[in-house]
Design a protein around this motif. Structure first.
Motif, mmCIF file in Angstrom:
data_model
loop_
_atom_site.group_PDB
_atom_site.id
_atom_site.type_symbol
_atom_site.label_atom_id
_atom_site.label_comp_id
_atom_site.label_asym_id
_atom_site.label_seq_id
_atom_site.Cartn_x
_atom_site.Cartn_y
_atom_site.Cartn_z
ATOM 1 N N GLU A 48 0.848 -1.187 0.000
ATOM 2 C CA GLU A 48 0.000 0.000 0.000
ATOM 3 C C GLU A 48 0.887 1.241 0.000
ATOM 4 O O GLU A 48 1.943 1.245 0.620
ATOM 5 C CB GLU A 48 -0.880 -0.017 1.257
ATOM 6 N N SER A 49 0.427 2.282 -0.675
ATOM 7 C CA SER A 49 1.164 3.534 -0.722
ATOM 8 C C SER A 49 0.285 4.634 -0.136
ATOM 9 O O SER A 49 -0.931 4.616 -0.305
ATOM 10 C CB SER A 49 1.535 3.859 -2.172
ATOM 11 N N PHE A 50 0.923 5.583 0.553
ATOM 12 C CA PHE A 50 0.200 6.664 1.224
ATOM 13 C C PHE A 50 0.720 8.009 0.735
ATOM 14 O O PHE A 50 1.926 8.214 0.633
ATOM 15 C CB PHE A 50 0.383 6.569 2.739
ATOM 16 N N ALA A 51 -0.199 8.926 0.480
ATOM 17 C CA ALA A 51 0.171 10.247 -0.024
ATOM 18 C C ALA A 51 0.356 11.228 1.127
ATOM 19 O O ALA A 51 -0.267 11.107 2.184
ATOM 20 C CB ALA A 51 -0.910 10.762 -0.970
ATOM 21 N N LYS A 69 1.501 13.624 -3.232
ATOM 22 C CA LYS A 69 2.540 12.727 -3.737
ATOM 23 C C LYS A 69 2.816 11.625 -2.715
ATOM 24 O O LYS A 69 2.681 11.841 -1.509
ATOM 25 C CB LYS A 69 3.826 13.502 -4.010
ATOM 26 N N PRO A 70 3.207 10.437 -3.202
ATOM 27 C CA PRO A 70 3.509 9.343 -2.263
ATOM 28 C C PRO A 70 4.605 9.746 -1.274
ATOM 29 O O PRO A 70 5.610 10.329 -1.657
ATOM 30 C CB PRO A 70 3.996 8.214 -3.177
ATOM 31 N N ILE A 71 4.357 9.457 0.004
ATOM 32 C CA ILE A 71 5.312 9.816 1.052
ATOM 33 C C ILE A 71 5.693 8.604 1.900
ATOM 34 O O ILE A 71 6.760 8.566 2.496
ATOM 35 C CB ILE A 71 4.762 10.958 1.939
ATOM 36 N N LEU A 102 3.738 14.911 5.886
ATOM 37 C CA LEU A 102 2.597 14.166 6.409
ATOM 38 C C LEU A 102 1.563 15.133 6.955
ATOM 39 O O LEU A 102 1.896 16.227 7.403
ATOM 40 C CB LEU A 102 3.040 13.231 7.538
ATOM 41 N N GLY A 103 0.316 14.706 6.941
ATOM 42 C CA GLY A 103 -0.732 15.500 7.557
ATOM 43 C C GLY A 103 -0.577 15.500 9.071
ATOM 44 O O GLY A 103 0.185 14.700 9.631
ATOM 45 N N PRO A 104 -1.282 16.393 9.764
ATOM 46 C CA PRO A 104 -1.128 16.524 11.214
ATOM 47 C C PRO A 104 -1.434 15.226 11.978
ATOM 48 O O PRO A 104 -0.731 14.883 12.927
ATOM 49 C CB PRO A 104 -2.097 17.634 11.606
ATOM 50 N N GLU A 105 -2.471 14.497 11.583
ATOM 51 C CA GLU A 105 -2.817 13.249 12.268
ATOM 52 C C GLU A 105 -1.717 12.203 12.077
ATOM 53 O O GLU A 105 -1.350 11.499 13.024
ATOM 54 C CB GLU A 105 -4.158 12.715 11.749
#
Length: 121
Positions: free
Chosen positions: A14-17, A22-24, A68-71
């Motif tokens: 799995e890839s996370f943006a 963009k993928p991070i 990354l987002g704050p969460e």
């Protein structure tokens, strides 16, 4: 140079943006042919994709963590360790030749990180 041979096979699960879309981060399944100390950590850092939370082999990831987002950043900070888990271990017993098999589900802290990364997409 001068190290022992080590072989790691990996598959992207799995890839996370990040915040910019963009993928991070990526969830990988790694299979080891050899069992060298810190093998997964060294190999992933060597190809420029260190483990999240790895202060030894992945200190440069801190700049990527800003994407990354704050969460997700909060879940990573709360992790307090490398994002690494041995979910499956299979080996041949040295005397009997019996194939031994152990499985362990993803622990709560890594489930929280995974959930935060998914929610940010």
């Amino acid at each position: 140079q001068g190290g022992r041979e080590a072989v790691t096979h990996w598959d992207v699960l799995e890839s996370f943006a990040g915040r910019d879309g963009k993928p991070i981060a990526t969830l990988l399944a790694c299979e080891l042919e050899t069992g060298r100390t810190h093998q997964i950590r060294v190999h992933l850092a060597h190809i420029g994709h260190p483990l999240m939370g790895d202060a030894v082999y992945g200190p440069h990831f801190k700049t990527k963590a800003n994407q990354l987002g704050p969460e997700s950043q909060a879940a990573l900070a709360a992790l307090g360790r490398q994002a690494l888990h041995a979910y499956l271990l299979v080996l041949e017993h040295p005397r009997t030749g019996e194939l031994l098999h152990w499985e362990a589900p993803l622990p709560e802290d890594l489930l929280l990180l995974q959930g935060a990364l998914k929610a940010a997409q």
